[in-house]
Design a protein around this motif. Structure first.
Motif, PDB file in Angstrom:
ATOM      1  N   UNK A 181      22.925  51.056  22.262  1.00 61.89           N
ATOM      2  CA  UNK A 181      23.608  51.828  21.226  1.00 61.89           C
ATOM      3  C   UNK A 181      23.338  51.240  19.845  1.00 61.89           C
ATOM      4  N   UNK A 182      23.459  52.074  18.827  1.00 64.67           N
ATOM      5  CA  UNK A 182      23.271  51.621  17.455  1.00 64.67           C
ATOM      6  C   UNK A 182      24.189  50.431  17.164  1.00 64.67           C
ATOM      7  N   UNK A 183      23.637  49.400  16.583  1.00 62.50           N
ATOM      8  CA  UNK A 183      24.402  48.199  16.261  1.00 62.50           C
ATOM      9  C   UNK A 183      24.281  47.098  17.284  1.00 62.50           C
ATOM     10  N   UNK A 184      23.751  47.417  18.487  1.00 63.32           N
ATOM     11  CA  UNK A 184      23.652  46.411  19.547  1.00 63.32           C
ATOM     12  C   UNK A 184      22.651  45.316  19.217  1.00 63.32           C
ATOM     13  N   UNK A 185      21.551  45.679  18.577  1.00 66.21           N
ATOM     14  CA  UNK A 185      20.531  44.681  18.248  1.00 66.21           C
ATOM     15  C   UNK A 185      21.085  43.676  17.246  1.00 66.21           C
ATOM     16  N   UNK A 186      21.742  44.171  16.227  1.00 71.89           N
ATOM     17  CA  UNK A 186      22.321  43.266  15.224  1.00 71.89           C
ATOM     18  C   UNK A 186      23.417  42.400  15.848  1.00 71.89           C
ATOM     19  N   UNK A 187      24.200  42.980  16.736  1.00 69.68           N
ATOM     20  CA  UNK A 187      25.241  42.200  17.401  1.00 69.68           C
ATOM     21  C   UNK A 187      24.620  41.091  18.252  1.00 69.68           C
ATOM     22  N   UNK A 188      23.516  41.413  18.924  1.00 67.40           N
ATOM     23  CA  UNK A 188      22.828  40.404  19.728  1.00 67.40           C
ATOM     24  C   UNK A 188      22.252  39.308  18.839  1.00 67.40           C
ATOM     25  N   UNK A 189      21.744  39.688  17.686  1.00 64.67           N
ATOM     26  CA  UNK A 189      21.215  38.703  16.753  1.00 64.67           C
ATOM     27  C   UNK A 189      22.328  37.764  16.303  1.00 64.67           C
ATOM     28  N   UNK A 190      23.500  38.313  16.046  1.00 63.84           N
ATOM     29  CA  UNK A 190      24.627  37.497  15.588  1.00 63.84           C
ATOM     30  C   UNK A 190      25.125  36.546  16.675  1.00 63.84           C
ATOM     31  N   UNK A 191      24.992  36.965  17.950  1.00 64.30           N
ATOM     32  CA  UNK A 191      25.479  36.136  19.057  1.00 64.30           C
ATOM     33  C   UNK A 191      24.361  35.369  19.752  1.00 64.30           C
ATOM     34  N   UNK A 192      23.170  35.406  19.226  1.00 68.90           N
ATOM     35  CA  UNK A 192      21.976  34.856  19.889  1.00 68.90           C
ATOM     36  C   UNK A 192      22.199  33.449  20.450  1.00 68.90           C
ATOM     37  N   UNK A 193      22.782  32.568  19.690  1.00 64.38           N
ATOM     38  CA  UNK A 193      22.915  31.162  20.090  1.00 64.38           C
ATOM     39  C   UNK A 193      24.216  30.844  20.809  1.00 64.38           C
ATOM     40  N   UNK A 194      25.070  31.826  20.972  1.00 69.27           N
ATOM     41  CA  UNK A 194      26.373  31.557  21.571  1.00 69.27           C
ATOM     42  C   UNK A 194      26.262  31.297  23.062  1.00 69.27           C
ATOM     43  N   UNK A 195      26.855  30.194  23.512  1.00 71.26           N
ATOM     44  CA  UNK A 195      26.874  29.866  24.930  1.00 71.26           C
ATOM     45  C   UNK A 195      28.138  30.355  25.615  1.00 71.26           C
ATOM     46  N   UNK A 196      29.082  30.823  24.820  1.00 76.80           N
ATOM     47  CA  UNK A 196      30.313  31.364  25.392  1.00 76.80           C
ATOM     48  C   UNK A 196      30.287  32.892  25.394  1.00 76.80           C
ATOM     49  N   UNK A 197      29.104  33.464  25.300  1.00 76.58           N
ATOM     50  CA  UNK A 197      28.992  34.929  25.305  1.00 76.58           C
ATOM     51  C   UNK A 197      29.462  35.473  26.654  1.00 76.58           C
ATOM     52  N   UNK A 198      29.859  36.718  26.669  1.00 76.50           N
ATOM     53  CA  UNK A 198      30.343  37.384  27.885  1.00 76.50           C
ATOM     54  C   UNK A 198      29.152  38.045  28.585  1.00 76.50           C
ATOM     55  N   UNK A 199      28.623  37.364  29.609  1.00 77.93           N
ATOM     56  CA  UNK A 199      27.416  37.876  30.279  1.00 77.93           C
ATOM     57  C   UNK A 199      27.680  39.244  30.915  1.00 77.93           C
ATOM     58  N   UNK A 200      28.813  39.386  31.584  1.00 78.85           N
ATOM     59  CA  UNK A 200      29.115  40.661  32.241  1.00 78.85           C
ATOM     60  C   UNK A 200      29.180  41.795  31.226  1.00 78.85           C
ATOM     61  N   UNK A 201      29.782  41.540  30.060  1.00 76.60           N
ATOM     62  CA  UNK A 201      29.884  42.578  29.026  1.00 76.60           C
ATOM     63  C   UNK A 201      28.508  42.990  28.532  1.00 76.60           C
ATOM     64  N   UNK A 202      27.638  42.023  28.272  1.00 76.45           N
ATOM     65  CA  UNK A 202      26.333  42.334  27.717  1.00 76.45           C
ATOM     66  C   UNK A 202      25.392  42.987  28.733  1.00 76.45           C
TER      67      UNK A 202
END
Length: 249
Positions: free
Chosen positions: A154-175
């Motif tokens: 969806x629109x905005x997903x790429x930028x959101x991924x860029x913002x969270x790129x280095x996060x190790x506490x990201x929600x794998x199931x959500x992504x």
């Protein structure tokens, strides 16, 4: 390690032996009994086809009946949780050998990557690992991407991924499986697009030569995709604004 951040792990120098692999059927209750020959044949086929393109590390393959652990409608689910291990869950009533072969080839790329930089702990590392595994399936089998890899974020997903790129506490199931503002399989679609964008500019690369690439080496590619997404959104907003002014004239 090359300047591009790549290492050469798929074809180790001096390796002369074939891949050693063992299949373990968890079948005490005979849920797999009627499809055991097909499972073994599919596993052999996957190893043979993948080995044409890469030296596979030695591994164990664990197979069990678990319909709830399968991709809905496909009768199979795969996981490579640690180096040298693939776990497969099957729905015996929906078993299809070609889908098992595809799943195994995808997981075999994870095995290669586990013996290099690993699957990864951050969102960016997971996107690279899943994107490469999906492209390895195409490299080995050809045809079209799997449905999860073909997902349009969806629109905005790429930028959101860029913002969270280095996060190790990201929600794998959500992504990767959907949740909140992210549609199902967004991570797979982003990873596939990320690798496709790199390959479009580096045609001599492929999923095998990139098997041990560090995720940070591909971060500029995601940044470029985020910029393209932003430009597209701005163009869309400008077009909408122009239409609104015309309607109000």
């Amino acid at each position: 390690m090359s300047a591009s951040g790549k290492c050469w792990c798929p074809r180790s120098e001096g390796r002369t032996s074939l891949t050693t692999w063992h299949i373990h059927m968890l079948n005490a209750r005979h849920e797999l009994t009627r499809i055991l020959p097909e499972i073994r044949q599919a596993a052999r086929e996957a190893v043979t086809q993948a080995s044409v393109h890469a030296d596979l590390p030695d591994f164990d393959l664990v197979v069990k009946a678990d319909p709830e652990g399968c991709i809905p409608g496909l009768g199979v689910g795969g996981f490579a949780p640690t180096p040298g291990l693939i776990e497969i869950k099957l729905d015996p009533d929906r078993f299809a050998a070609p889908m098992l072969v595809r799943t195994l080839i995808h997981e075999m790329h994870h095995l290669i990557r586990w013996d290099g930089p690993g699957y990864g702990r951050s969102l960016g590392e997971a996107l690279v690992s899943e994107g490469l595994a999906g492209h390895f399936v195409l490299q080995v089998l050809g045809g079209e991407p799997d449905r999860w890899d073909a997902t349009t974020p969806a629109q905005g997903s790429v930028r959101a991924a860029m913002n969270e790129w280095s996060r190790r506490d990201y929600d794998h199931a959500r992504w990767f499986f959907g949740g909140g503002d992210l549609r199902k399989w967004t991570g797979y679609g982003l990873g596939h697009r990320l690798i496709a964008e790199h390959l479009s500019r580096h045609p001599d690369d492929n999923a095998v030569t990139l098997a041990c690439v560090q995720a940070e080496a591909l971060r500029p590619v995601m940044r470029r995709l985020a910029g393209t997404e932003g430009a597209a959104q701005n163009a869309e907003d400008s077009s909408t604004e122009g239409e609104d002014k015309a309607d109000g004239a």
